[in-house]
Design a protein around this motif. Structure first.
Motif, PDB file in Angstrom:
ATOM      1  N   LYS A   3      -3.636  39.498  37.332  1.00 40.72           N
ATOM      2  CA  LYS A   3      -2.530  39.699  38.278  1.00 40.72           C
ATOM      3  C   LYS A   3      -1.189  39.703  37.544  1.00 40.72           C
ATOM      4  O   LYS A   3      -0.333  40.548  37.800  1.00 40.72           O
ATOM      5  CB  LYS A   3      -2.559  38.599  39.347  1.00 40.72           C
ATOM      6  CG  LYS A   3      -1.559  38.774  40.446  1.00 40.72           C
ATOM      7  CD  LYS A   3      -1.719  37.695  41.506  1.00 40.72           C
ATOM      8  CE  LYS A   3      -0.699  37.862  42.609  1.00 40.72           C
ATOM      9  NZ  LYS A   3      -0.820  36.843  43.636  1.00 40.72           N
ATOM     10  N   ASP A   4      -1.029  38.787  36.594  1.00 38.74           N
ATOM     11  CA  ASP A   4       0.198  38.703  35.800  1.00 38.74           C
ATOM     12  C   ASP A   4       0.383  39.973  34.950  1.00 38.74           C
ATOM     13  O   ASP A   4       1.480  40.531  34.879  1.00 38.74           O
ATOM     14  CB  ASP A   4       0.146  37.461  34.899  1.00 38.74           C
ATOM     15  CG  ASP A   4       1.438  37.231  34.153  1.00 38.74           C
ATOM     16  OD1 ASP A   4       2.515  37.236  34.798  1.00 38.74           O
ATOM     17  OD2 ASP A   4       1.373  37.045  32.916  1.00 38.74           O
TER      18      ASP A   4
ATOM     19  N   LYS B 299       3.416  42.786  35.196  1.00 41.74           N
ATOM     20  CA  LYS B 299       4.270  43.079  34.039  1.00 41.74           C
ATOM     21  C   LYS B 299       4.121  44.524  33.558  1.00 41.74           C
ATOM     22  O   LYS B 299       4.806  44.931  32.631  1.00 41.74           O
ATOM     23  CB  LYS B 299       3.931  42.137  32.886  1.00 41.74           C
ATOM     24  CG  LYS B 299       4.357  40.704  33.122  1.00 41.74           C
ATOM     25  CD  LYS B 299       3.998  39.837  31.937  1.00 41.74           C
ATOM     26  CE  LYS B 299       4.445  38.414  32.157  1.00 41.74           C
ATOM     27  NZ  LYS B 299       4.040  37.536  31.056  1.00 41.74           N
TER      28      LYS B 299
END
Length: 137
Positions: free
Chosen positions: A104-105, A109
């Protein structure tokens, strides 16, 4: 006449065994392989590989890869594989939570699509391990 199944990862030959039937998790669904099957190469997805011998079933969680059927030999080339009996469910659930958070991160990004695909594959393998273990308690 029996099948010979071999499962190979980049690190080691995980399994070599005889079987009456093998069910592979392919990109088109499950494929059942019996002795005398036609030659075939197929892409496999993260999932549960089922080995039947003498009426007993054994389950192996496999990551993505390829399977080659030639004669009565099935060669599975995969990134990872583990016998369901060796899976620690709590450890897998914790690893899945970490992997999903990292994915998810990375998506937020705008990470490299190849890296995201690799992370997604890792999550899929962890889910396959969890599902396989949950069904075989």
């Amino acid at each position: 006449m029996a099948l010979t199944l071999e499962i190979i990862t980049p690190d080691e030959k995980v399994l070599t065994t005889q079987a009456d039937q093998v069910i592979l998790p392919t990109e088109n669904g499950e494929a059942g392989i019996l002795p005398g099957h036609i030659p075939m190469v197929t892409k496999i997805h993260a999932g549960e590989l089922k080995v039947t011998k003498g009426g007993q079933h054994e389950y192996i969680a496999v990551d993505h890869g390829f399977a080659k059927i030639l004669g009565n030999t099935i060669s599975v080339l995969t990134e990872a594989a583990i016998d369901v009996k060796e899976i620690d469910l709590a450890e897998v659930e914790a690893a899945q939570a970490r992997a999903e958070a990292a994915l998810k991160d990375a998506e937020a990004k705008g990470e490299d699509p190849d890296k995201i695909e690799e992370m997604l594959s890792n999550v899929q393998y962890l889910i396959a391990k969890k599902l396989a273990k949950g069904r075989r308690r």
